[in-house]
Design an enzyme around this catalytic site. Structure first.
Site, short mmCIF file in Angstrom:
data_model
loop_
_atom_site.label_atom_id
_atom_site.label_comp_id
_atom_site.label_asym_id
_atom_site.label_seq_id
_atom_site.Cartn_x
_atom_site.Cartn_y
_atom_site.Cartn_z
CD GLU A 27 -2.49 1.27 2.77
OE1 GLU A 27 -2.88 0.17 3.21
OE2 GLU A 27 -2.72 2.36 3.33
CD GLU A 65 -3.13 7.31 5.56
OE1 GLU A 65 -4.09 6.72 6.04
OE2 GLU A 65 -1.94 7.06 5.88
#
Lengths: 465, 270
Positions: free
Chosen positions: B152, B157
């Site tokens: 990932e 974020e």
């Protein structure tokens, strides 16, 4: 169109200046430039910034403020504030403003910031800027700012920096004892900053509620609950109380109600208007619906000889000392309101009535020479069959204080058959009708409707013989 | 030295200034090949997002998509729409299919997958406690090689209660979840929810470079990860706005809803 006009005006101005120059053969005078106030952002770093003064409030402990070179967050000195204990003869509280009467241009900043700590955890009652001991036109206040014993940075955002082109009030505070005790707090690195992270403005009026005000022509009221809230870089939503001048108010019906720049609503005709506001172009949450009931008709003016009267509430007589017109007895009482001024007339206006007390126990009143109780009441709403108003008198008895087994009280109830809407009802009730065992230590007058009647106007409350 | 070269290069590209590369070192030549546009969505057509690029993940996944997230993802217009040149993902507070919030999660799985390249977006982020937007990628072999084995890459974020900070991370076998290899980037005198910012990675054999606007703030290589390097295979893109979850915490009474995440574009180069 607008920009074109602007260009023409610039050309014209340039032409004018050029013309002036060629004829007078001298340099542009400083008058051509707008006067600019200092943009100095500092208030107190290690000492007073240029122009800064210390001015304590009346009643404040005068030596509550000192420059402290021992305790400081950074540099060589901090501001120390010594809050008095309860009963301290040197003053009941600590409070002061720190103005620069030369004025500062603060339009380039978005917050007042400082580091602070205290000798114990505490919450400062009021702290902010914009207080100049004058109009306080752009005053900003944080209520109950919590400080701890560790140095922490605090941010007081400016609701709309564009307003602060010439601000004198750079810092102010007012703080009383904490749980009766005195303590000290320190402030350092006090300055205006452009943080760039003061964001997501959410202004509000009436604390974000949609309020309703029933009022009369000529009875102004002030916009309240004016706040601005920003989200800060640490995720905190910081709310400040903001002066009305930061807001732009708008009435849906200026023929009924209009709002001044300082947030005072004037009622000019019968009807309804809704008042809303924006702050720096952002619509404020909350509104107030103004129901203007038209012209206010005063109660009949009393004509009894003052020598025969003990007056509790009347513009016609000198009144006895009254503790309150609404005791707000929690949790059973719903009644709001109290003494208000309508036009030139002082009246008592209760809303959401279930019961309410006027109290006058300092001192209590000896009614031994009096024979009657008079009051004028008005009910500005429809009367239903079950509606009533009960008037109850409360006497504290020989011990002269509430309780102790010697109190007496009694009531007279006026039923719906004796009540009419929207007109003054003058009541003259023999004191004997209240069935009291003592009338020498009278202290309370109650109005009771058990919510059958919601709004009640009261005037000319007095005892007579 | 290598880091320095990359930083300079990224600045050139972001500024739209690319000069001749004939005399550049091998390394710069490798990066420069990441200037050929292979996928772009400028979100210029109003309505639903382009179905040739974007699919959806609907519902609550397993355990709130593995993170105890609180939202129910939908593909309703209320949660995801293209309007006025932006992809708008809206998180709402509403009771829906047993969840207290709704939002959307777009994926390019099976539609656009690529090994290496420059993956870039320009976004304005939401704000407030509990908001968790992300622009990220998962290994395209996830169905046969379950997370974290598939890998990932979190290009961006952000926690709504920290409006000046974004994070870039990689997760893989032995370095996933709380043990991801991660670095944050903090804006000075600005925030991510008041204007648009560019979030991107430069991804090549054995490196991932993370940048925000014109600042390269991290490079992750096999030497940095505490397990197998699983980033030499195709990945697909995800854009989502989560509400709550272990990474960010739940919204509180002060969180303002609805919250929107605006996406100006997504561009991929090779």
């Amino acid at each position: 169109m607008k920009s074109i006009r602007l260009i023409y005006s610039r050309i014209a101005l340039f032409g004018f200046i050029a013309f002036t120059l060629s004829n007078c053969e001298r340099n542009l005078s400083e008058d051509v430039v707008f006067a600019k106030f200092s943009t100095n952002p500092t208030v107190f770093i290690d000492g007073f910034s240029a122009g800064l003064e210390y001015r304590p409030f009346d009643g404040s402990k005068l030596d509550a403020f000192a420059v402290d070179t021992e305790v400081k967050y950074r540099g060589t000195a901090s501001m120390r504030f010594d809050v008095p204990y309860e009963g301290d003869p040197s003053g009941a509280f600590a409070g002061a403003i720190f103005p620069d009467y030369g004025n500062r241009d603060l339009t380039g900043y978005d917050a007042l910031t400082f580091w602070a700590k205290a000798s114990q955890s505490a919450s400062i009652n009021e702290i902010g800027f914009g207080n100049d001991f004058g109009e306080n036109r752009y005053i900003v206040t944080v209520n109950n700012l919590r400080i701890s014993t560790a140095w922490t940075k605090y941010i007081i955002p400016i609701p709309d920096p564009s307003k602060l082109v010439a601000e004198a009030g750079l810092f102010w505070f007012a703080e009383g004892p904490e749980n009766g005790n005195g303590y000290s707090f320190w402030i350092d690195e006090l300055k205006f900053e452009r943080l760039g992270t003061v964001a997501q403005p959410r202004p509000a009026i009436f604390l974000g509620q949609n309020a309703v005000v029933d009022t009369y022509i000529g009875t102004p009221f002030s916009m309240t609950g004016l706040t601005q809230t920003f989200n800060l870089d640490n995720g905190v939503n910081q709310t400040v109380r903001a002066a009305p001048a930061y807001f732009t108010f708008k009435s849906t019906n200026n023929d009924v109600a209009r709002v001044s720049e300082d947030g005072v609503v004037s009622i000019v005709a019968r009807g309804t208007a809704v008042i809303t506001a924006t702050l720096a172009g952002v619509r404020a949450q909350g509104s107030v619906t103004v129901n203007s009931l038209g012209n206010f008709v005063s109660a009949p003016t009393p004509t009894r000889n003052p020598a025969n009267v003990i007056s509790v509430f009347s513009d016609a007589y000198t009144n006895i000392p009254v503790d309150f017109y609404n005791g707000f007895f929690a949790p059973f009482q719903t009644t709001l309101g109290g003494a208000v001024r309508i036009g030139n007339d002082n009246v008592i206006r209760y809303t959401q009535l279930n019961f309410v007390a006027t109290e006058f126990k300092n001192p209590t009143v000896n009614l031994s020479q009096m024979t009657h109780f008079h009051v004028d009441i008005q009910i500005p709403e429809g009367i239903d069959a079950g509606d009533f108003i009960a008037i109850e008198l409360g006497d504290f008895g020989p011990n002269n204080v509430f309780g102790g087994g010697d109190d007496s009280s009694g009531r007279v109830t006026i039923g719906s058959g004796s009540l009419t809407s929207n007109a003054w009802i003058s009541l003259d009730i023999p004191l004997a009708s209240f069935g009291l065992t003592s009338r020498n230590n009278m202290a309370q007058i109650f109005f009771i409707s058990d919510a059958t009647i919601s709004t009640l106007l009261v005037d000319n409350m007095y005892f007579y013989r | 030295m290598m880091g320095m070269n990359i930083r300079i290069w990224v600045r050139f590209v972001v500024a739209g200034v690319l000069i001749g590369i004939g005399s550049c070192s091998d390394y710069e030549q490798t990066v420069a090949t990441l200037n050929q546009l292979v996928m772009q969505d400028e979100f210029d057509v109003n309505g639903a997002p382009n179905s040739e690029i974007w699919g959806y993940e609907i519902g609550t996944g397993v355990n709130g998509w593995g993170n105890n997230e609180l939202q129910y993802y939908t593909n309703r217009r209320e949660n995801v729409v293209v309007q006025n040149g932006y992809l708008i993902i809206t998180a709402r507070k509403e009771s829906f299919e047993g969840s207290a919030y709704t939002s959307a999660r777009l994926i390019t799985k099976g539609k656009f997958e690529q090994t290496y390249g420059r993956f870039e977006t320009r976004m304005r982020l939401p704000w407030g406690q509990g908001m968790w937007p992300a622009f990220w990628m998962l290994g395209a072999d996830i169905d046969t090689n379950p997370w974290p084995g598939c890998g990932e890459i979190d290009i961006m974020e952000y926690r709504g209660q920290e409006p000046t900070i974004v994070l870039g991370s990689v997760h893989g076998p032995g370095y996933s979840g709380g043990n991801a290899i991660s670095k944050s980037y903090e804006l000075k005198n600005d925030r991510f929810d008041t204007g648009f910012h560019v979030f991107g990675i430069e991804w090549g054999p054995n490196y991932v470079n993370f940048y925000v606007d014109n600042v390269l703030y991290n490079q992750i290589t096999p030497a940095d990860v505490t397990g197998e390097w699983v980033f030499n295979k195709p990945f697909y893109i995800l854009i989502n706005l989560a509400v709550g979850g272990t990474f960010v915490g739940s919204p509180n009474s002060e969180t303002v809803f609805p919250q929107t995440m605006l996406v100006d574009y997504v561009r991929v180069y090779k």
